[in-house]
Design a protein around this motif. Structure first.
Motif, PDB file in Angstrom:
ATOM      1  N   HIS A 140     -33.134  -6.571 -39.620  1.00  0.00           N
ATOM      2  CA  HIS A 140     -32.543  -5.630 -38.922  1.00  0.00           C
ATOM      3  C   HIS A 140     -31.373  -5.426 -38.302  1.00  0.00           C
ATOM      4  CE1 HIS A 140     -34.717  -7.985 -36.671  1.00  0.00           C
ATOM      5  NE2 HIS A 140     -35.810  -8.130 -36.941  1.00  0.00           N
ATOM      6  N   GLU A 141     -30.814  -4.809 -37.558  1.00  0.00           N
ATOM      7  CA  GLU A 141     -28.863  -4.649 -37.826  1.00  0.00           C
ATOM      8  C   GLU A 141     -28.716  -5.833 -36.259  1.00  0.00           C
ATOM      9  OE1 GLU A 141     -25.323  -1.657 -36.457  1.00  0.00           O
ATOM     10  OE2 GLU A 141     -27.267  -1.230 -36.691  1.00  0.00           O
ATOM     11  N   PHE A 142     -29.752  -5.906 -35.323  1.00  0.00           N
ATOM     12  CA  PHE A 142     -29.915  -6.840 -33.983  1.00  0.00           C
ATOM     13  C   PHE A 142     -30.807  -7.772 -34.701  1.00  0.00           C
ATOM     14  CE2 PHE A 142     -27.485  -2.791 -33.581  1.00  0.00           C
ATOM     15  CZ  PHE A 142     -26.189  -3.331 -32.891  1.00  0.00           C
ATOM     16  N   LEU A 143     -31.063  -8.720 -33.534  1.00  0.00           N
ATOM     17  CA  LEU A 143     -31.852  -9.942 -33.599  1.00  0.00           C
ATOM     18  C   LEU A 143     -33.343  -9.223 -33.752  1.00  0.00           C
ATOM     19  CD1 LEU A 143     -29.531 -12.962 -32.043  1.00  0.00           C
ATOM     20  CD2 LEU A 143     -30.595 -12.403 -34.389  1.00  0.00           C
ATOM     21  N   MET A 144     -33.455  -8.622 -32.300  1.00  0.00           N
ATOM     22  CA  MET A 144     -34.768  -8.115 -32.427  1.00  0.00           C
ATOM     23  C   MET A 144     -35.281  -6.608 -32.726  1.00  0.00           C
ATOM     24  SD  MET A 144     -36.207  -9.707 -29.965  1.00  0.00           S
ATOM     25  CE  MET A 144     -38.474  -9.333 -29.644  1.00  0.00           C
ATOM     26  N   GLY A 145     -34.490  -6.133 -33.428  1.00  0.00           N
ATOM     27  CA  GLY A 145     -34.409  -4.904 -34.351  1.00  0.00           C
ATOM     28  C   GLY A 145     -32.937  -3.907 -34.052  1.00  0.00           C
ATOM     29  N   ASP A 146     -32.993  -3.022 -34.102  1.00  0.00           N
ATOM     30  CA  ASP A 146     -32.220  -2.213 -35.185  1.00  0.00           C
ATOM     31  C   ASP A 146     -31.318  -1.353 -33.261  1.00  0.00           C
ATOM     32  OD1 ASP A 146     -32.787  -1.322 -37.158  1.00  0.00           O
ATOM     33  OD2 ASP A 146     -34.781  -0.301 -37.019  1.00  0.00           O
ATOM     34  N   THR A 147     -31.834  -2.020 -32.587  1.00  0.00           N
ATOM     35  CA  THR A 147     -30.581  -1.790 -31.349  1.00  0.00           C
ATOM     36  C   THR A 147     -30.871  -3.474 -30.442  1.00  0.00           C
ATOM     37  OG1 THR A 147     -32.870  -1.510 -29.377  1.00  0.00           O
ATOM     38  CG2 THR A 147     -32.150   0.263 -30.279  1.00  0.00           C
ATOM     39  N   LEU A 178     -25.175 -12.774 -40.817  1.00  0.00           N
ATOM     40  CA  LEU A 178     -24.858 -13.386 -39.213  1.00  0.00           C
ATOM     41  C   LEU A 178     -23.059 -12.935 -38.611  1.00  0.00           C
ATOM     42  CD1 LEU A 178     -25.979 -14.638 -36.843  1.00  0.00           C
ATOM     43  CD2 LEU A 178     -25.063 -16.786 -38.009  1.00  0.00           C
ATOM     44  N   GLN A 179     -22.351 -13.248 -40.126  1.00  0.00           N
ATOM     45  CA  GLN A 179     -20.554 -13.018 -40.258  1.00  0.00           C
ATOM     46  C   GLN A 179     -20.934 -11.686 -39.592  1.00  0.00           C
ATOM     47  OE1 GLN A 179     -19.072 -14.387 -43.472  1.00  0.00           O
ATOM     48  NE2 GLN A 179     -19.871 -16.152 -43.265  1.00  0.00           N
ATOM     49  N   ARG A 180     -21.528 -10.795 -40.181  1.00  0.00           N
ATOM     50  CA  ARG A 180     -21.570  -9.074 -39.875  1.00  0.00           C
ATOM     51  C   ARG A 180     -21.828  -9.251 -38.129  1.00  0.00           C
ATOM     52  NH1 ARG A 180     -24.797  -5.818 -38.225  1.00  0.00           N
ATOM     53  NH2 ARG A 180     -26.771  -7.716 -39.414  1.00  0.00           N
ATOM     54  N   TRP A 181     -22.400  -9.689 -37.646  1.00  0.00           N
ATOM     55  CA  TRP A 181     -23.193  -9.231 -36.377  1.00  0.00           C
ATOM     56  C   TRP A 181     -21.769  -9.902 -35.407  1.00  0.00           C
ATOM     57  CZ3 TRP A 181     -24.570 -13.782 -33.091  1.00  0.00           C
ATOM     58  CH2 TRP A 181     -25.291 -13.749 -32.112  1.00  0.00           C
ATOM     59  N   LEU A 182     -21.413 -11.383 -35.482  1.00  0.00           N
ATOM     60  CA  LEU A 182     -20.645 -11.958 -34.759  1.00  0.00           C
ATOM     61  C   LEU A 182     -19.398 -11.319 -34.789  1.00  0.00           C
ATOM     62  CD1 LEU A 182     -20.163 -14.142 -33.019  1.00  0.00           C
ATOM     63  CD2 LEU A 182     -19.805 -15.681 -35.052  1.00  0.00           C
TER      64      LEU A 182
END
Length: 212
Positions: A140-147, A178-182
């Motif tokens: 998912h987009e973030f660590l816990m889910g989609d938000t 992880l690169q995208r998220w960071l």
């Protein structure tokens, strides 16, 4: 950084006294003798005592400041309030970050800085935790889910540090998600606000209003 992020996200207001750790004010050590930052001091009046955390007059752990801020006001539902198991899960992962990943990260940074031959050893010690984050972000987009959640902001400073130790290796590594998220965090207005350098308090004893 994560305490500042939570204060901004919760729309709290504090008076900021930035310092450098080589020159710790007496006022800070009197409030929190352990001498680490951040330190949040509550004013001794009825209104602010209502906002205190577990009836304490100070909070000197960044995670506790985050929890105080978001329990006071959580407009983005970063605590995932509708999911009973979410906060315990987040706190468990944050504990692993703080007690296992962070010490290995500090050793990795030290080895890189002083060109020690243990650098690869400590990088590999960091890898299992980083890979668990990569796996979560592949789902998912973030660590816990989609938000976004508390977990994203609590881990952000340490993932950022990891990415900078050996930048080339990080960019070439198996960290696509992880690169995208960071990158999305580092390019955000919120990150720029949290990282803004305010005047040092000991220079003129003037506080800066932060958050709100």
């Amino acid at each position: 950084m994560r305490a500042r992020l939570a204060i901004l996200l919760s729309q709290q207001s504090v008076r900021l006294r930035p310092i450098v750790m080589k020159n710790k004010p007496e006022e800070m050590l009197a409030a929190s003798p352990k001498g680490t930052v951040p330190v949040l001091v509550f004013e001794n009046n009825k209104e602010n005592l209502k906002l205190s955390y577990n009836n304490q007059s100070i909070i000197d752990e960044s995670l506790d400041i985050m929890l105080w801020a978001l329990n006071s006001n959580d407009p983005h539902d970063l605590l995932y309030s509708q999911h009973e198991s979410a906060l315990p899960e987040m706190l468990k992962i944050i504990e692993e970050n703080d007690k296992k990943f962070k010490p290995n990260l500090e050793l990795y940074k030290h080895a890189k800085r002083f060109h020690e031959d243990t650098q690869e050893q400590y990088r590999l010690a960091c890898e299992p935790f980083v890979q668990t984050l990569e796996l979560r972000l592949s789902r998912h987009e973030f660590l816990m889910g989609d938000t976004l959640s508390l977990l994203d902001y609590a881990l952000l400073p340490f993932v950022r540090q990891f990415s900078k130790v050996n930048r080339q290796l990080y960019l070439q590594g198996p960290y696509t998600h992880l690169q995208r998220w960071l990158n999305s965090h580092l390019q955000s207005r919120l990150y720029a606000q949290a990282m803004f350098k305010h005047p040092l308090w000991l220079d003129n004893h003037e506080e800066s209003l932060f958050g709100g």
